[in-house]
Scaffold this motif. Structure first.
Motif, short mmCIF file in Angstrom:
data_model
loop_
_atom_site.label_atom_id
_atom_site.label_comp_id
_atom_site.label_asym_id
_atom_site.label_seq_id
_atom_site.Cartn_x
_atom_site.Cartn_y
_atom_site.Cartn_z
N GLU A 322 0.83 -1.21 0.00
CA GLU A 322 0.00 0.00 0.00
C GLU A 322 0.86 1.26 0.00
O GLU A 322 0.52 2.27 -0.62
N LEU A 323 1.99 1.19 0.67
CA LEU A 323 2.91 2.33 0.74
C LEU A 323 3.38 2.77 -0.64
O LEU A 323 3.63 3.96 -0.88
N LYS A 324 3.48 1.84 -1.58
CA LYS A 324 3.97 2.16 -2.92
C LYS A 324 3.13 3.22 -3.62
O LYS A 324 3.61 3.91 -4.51
N SER A 325 1.86 3.36 -3.22
CA SER A 325 0.98 4.34 -3.86
C SER A 325 1.47 5.77 -3.64
O SER A 325 1.08 6.70 -4.35
N LEU A 326 2.33 5.98 -2.63
CA LEU A 326 2.83 7.31 -2.31
C LEU A 326 4.14 7.64 -3.02
O LEU A 326 4.54 8.81 -3.08
N LYS A 327 4.80 6.64 -3.57
CA LYS A 327 6.17 6.79 -4.06
C LYS A 327 6.31 7.87 -5.13
O LYS A 327 7.23 8.69 -5.08
N ARG A 328 5.41 7.91 -6.10
CA ARG A 328 5.53 8.87 -7.20
C ARG A 328 5.10 10.27 -6.78
O ARG A 328 5.74 11.27 -7.15
N LEU A 329 4.04 10.37 -5.97
CA LEU A 329 3.50 11.67 -5.59
C LEU A 329 4.30 12.36 -4.49
O LEU A 329 4.31 13.59 -4.41
N ASP A 330 4.97 11.59 -3.65
CA ASP A 330 5.66 12.15 -2.49
C ASP A 330 6.87 11.28 -2.14
O ASP A 330 6.85 10.52 -1.17
N PRO A 331 7.96 11.38 -2.90
CA PRO A 331 9.14 10.54 -2.65
C PRO A 331 9.70 10.66 -1.23
O PRO A 331 10.09 9.66 -0.63
N ALA A 332 9.74 11.90 -0.70
CA ALA A 332 10.27 12.10 0.65
C ALA A 332 9.39 11.41 1.69
O ALA A 332 9.89 10.76 2.61
N GLY A 333 8.07 11.56 1.54
CA GLY A 333 7.15 10.91 2.45
C GLY A 333 7.24 9.40 2.36
O GLY A 333 7.22 8.69 3.37
N TYR A 334 7.33 8.90 1.14
CA TYR A 334 7.46 7.46 0.92
C TYR A 334 8.68 6.91 1.64
O TYR A 334 8.59 5.90 2.36
N GLN A 335 9.82 7.55 1.46
CA GLN A 335 11.05 7.04 2.06
C GLN A 335 11.02 7.11 3.58
O GLN A 335 11.47 6.19 4.28
N HIS A 336 10.45 8.20 4.11
CA HIS A 336 10.37 8.35 5.58
C HIS A 336 9.48 7.26 6.18
O HIS A 336 9.86 6.62 7.18
N ILE A 337 8.31 7.04 5.59
CA ILE A 337 7.38 6.04 6.14
C ILE A 337 7.95 4.63 5.96
O ILE A 337 7.80 3.78 6.84
N LYS A 338 8.64 4.40 4.85
CA LYS A 338 9.28 3.09 4.64
C LYS A 338 10.31 2.81 5.73
O LYS A 338 10.37 1.70 6.28
N THR A 339 11.07 3.84 6.08
CA THR A 339 12.06 3.69 7.15
C THR A 339 11.37 3.40 8.48
O THR A 339 11.83 2.55 9.26
N LYS A 340 10.25 4.11 8.74
CA LYS A 340 9.50 3.87 9.98
C LYS A 340 8.99 2.43 10.05
O LYS A 340 9.09 1.78 11.09
N LEU A 341 8.46 1.93 8.94
CA LEU A 341 7.96 0.56 8.92
C LEU A 341 9.10 -0.45 9.10
O LEU A 341 8.96 -1.45 9.83
N ASP A 342 10.22 -0.19 8.43
CA ASP A 342 11.38 -1.09 8.57
C ASP A 342 11.83 -1.17 10.02
O ASP A 342 12.10 -2.26 10.55
N GLN A 343 11.91 -0.02 10.67
CA GLN A 343 12.35 0.02 12.08
C GLN A 343 11.34 -0.69 12.97
O GLN A 343 11.72 -1.44 13.88
N PHE A 344 10.06 -0.46 12.72
CA PHE A 344 9.01 -1.06 13.53
C PHE A 344 9.06 -2.59 13.45
O PHE A 344 9.05 -3.27 14.47
N PHE A 345 9.14 -3.13 12.24
CA PHE A 345 9.12 -4.58 12.09
C PHE A 345 10.44 -5.23 12.47
O PHE A 345 10.48 -6.41 12.85
N LYS A 346 11.52 -4.48 12.44
CA LYS A 346 12.81 -5.01 12.89
C LYS A 346 12.77 -5.25 14.40
O LYS A 346 13.30 -6.24 14.91
N LEU A 347 12.10 -4.35 15.12
CA LEU A 347 11.99 -4.47 16.56
C LEU A 347 10.93 -5.49 16.96
O LEU A 347 10.97 -6.05 18.06
N LYS A 348 9.97 -5.76 16.07
CA LYS A 348 8.87 -6.66 16.42
C LYS A 348 9.18 -8.09 16.01
O LYS A 348 8.42 -8.98 16.13
#
Length: 348
Positions: A322-348
């Motif tokens: 679902e996050l991919k829908s943001l990639k073209r319209l908002d690259p900065a937002g996409y990358q920030h949220i991707k990093t947040k998800l990566d960190q979240f699931f790494k800890l979980k």
């Protein structure tokens, strides 16, 4: 016999015509595809209301013309009203253009994608100043609405009760100014269903705010603790501290904030409905630690939190998709949220 045949033919034709008409009228929340619309009204007059008390500002309404751009490039004109909404976002020190609500009359939306809608909340772009607001850290890049709409879609994936949303691009035309010949900018926004229609769709009875402030969610048998754990984990995942629920804390202090409590009519359990994520890290792109979710999780049984974490891992791939829908319209937002998800699931 001939009359009977003729009546049957008329009924069949009416049915087919009605089905065709229905299929051509997309309901506003039946898709997450980006909509385009134009809203014309005396915006400058409405925005002046923010210099009064917030509750007074929220009572003011102005008539507007809402023009929806359809897929076939035709346009649908709807006469409506608009009023400001929000709390801290209403301050002129926070947003140049705060959140608002559109109010509709049944006869004006009949046969359109808004049929049956009395009200829609709208998340606005807030500001184009750049950076973040000094008081609360709201994003001033004009791209926060599509991020927040994405956050609501994350809730649906995680099977947490949530409001239906639809990302939109809006042109605001101020009828009190001479705009003829001027190019009107497109602004990000998102539409959200009203609390009344959300409750009806979900089969909920809302808990009055005064009563909600007295409800202790830690009480045995009051709520589904595993679902509550999912809600709090969600706040952790998106980096949000702007919320509160009651765990038998000090009386006389407001205990619920950006969390609705609702009674599920079918199960009689109290369910927690999170909302309003414009101050979360996923929307502001600020990297402030989300301490509130961590403290709340400590108050829940560890086994229920563990079950909630297992459920989250089962939804991981869908969240990233679902996050991919943001990639073209908002690259900065996409990358920030991707990093947040990566960190979240790494800890979980």
């Amino acid at each position: 016999m001939r009359q009977s045949f003729f009546n049957s033919f008329i009924l069949l034709f009416t049915f087919l015509f009605s089905a065709l008409a229905f299929s051509q009228t997309e309901t506003v929340f039946s898709s997450s595809e980006l909509m385009r619309l134009r809203v014309e009204g005396a915006w400058a007059d409405l925005l002046k209301q923010r210099f009064y008390a917030p509750e007074i500002a929220k009572q003011a309404r102005i008539p507007v013309k809402v023009v929806i751009e359809n897929r076939d490039k035709s346009e649908t004109l709807i006469y409506a009203e608009v009023g400001l909404r929000g709390n801290t976002s209403l301050s002129p020190l926070e947003c140049n253009f705060p959140k608002y609500s559109l109010y509709f009359f049944a006869e004006n939306v009949s046969g359109t994608s808004l049929a049956g809608r009395e009200q829609l909340a709208v998340g606005s772009h807030c500001s184009y100043r750049g950076g973040n607001s000094q008081l609360y850290g709201r994003a001033y890049d004009g791209k926060s609405p599509l991020r927040e709409a994405l956050v609501y879609r994350f809730l649906e994936i995680l099977e947490i009760p949530s409001f239906k949303t639809r990302p939109v691009m809006v042109q605001y035309v101020d009828s009190s100014k001479a705009e003829s010949g001027a190019t009107v900018a497109w602004n990000q926004a998102f539409l959200m269903e009203s609390l009344k229609q959300f409750s009806h769709r979900m089969g909920y009875e809302l808990v009055d705010e005064d009563i909600a402030n007295q409800v202790d969610l830690g009480e045995v048998g009051l709520t589904d603790i595993q679902k509550l754990a999912r809600v709090i984990l969600f706040q952790d995942m998106i980096g949000n501290n702007d919320w509160k629920v009651n765990f038998n804390e000090l009386p006389g202090v407001r205990q619920t904030w950006n969390m609705f409590l609702a009674k599920n009519i079918e199960t009689s359990l109290i369910e927690v409905v999170p909302s309003d994520f414009d101050l979360s890290s996923a929307v502001t792109l600020l990297n402030e630690p989300a301490s509130a979710p961590q403290e709340a999780l400590k108050k829940l049984p560890p086994e229920q939190v563990g079950l909630a974490k297992t459920f989250y891992r089962s939804k991981r791939l869908k969240l990233f998709e679902e996050l991919k829908s943001l990639k073209r319209l908002d690259p900065a937002g996409y990358q920030h949220i991707k990093t947040k998800l990566d960190q979240f699931f790494k800890l979980k």
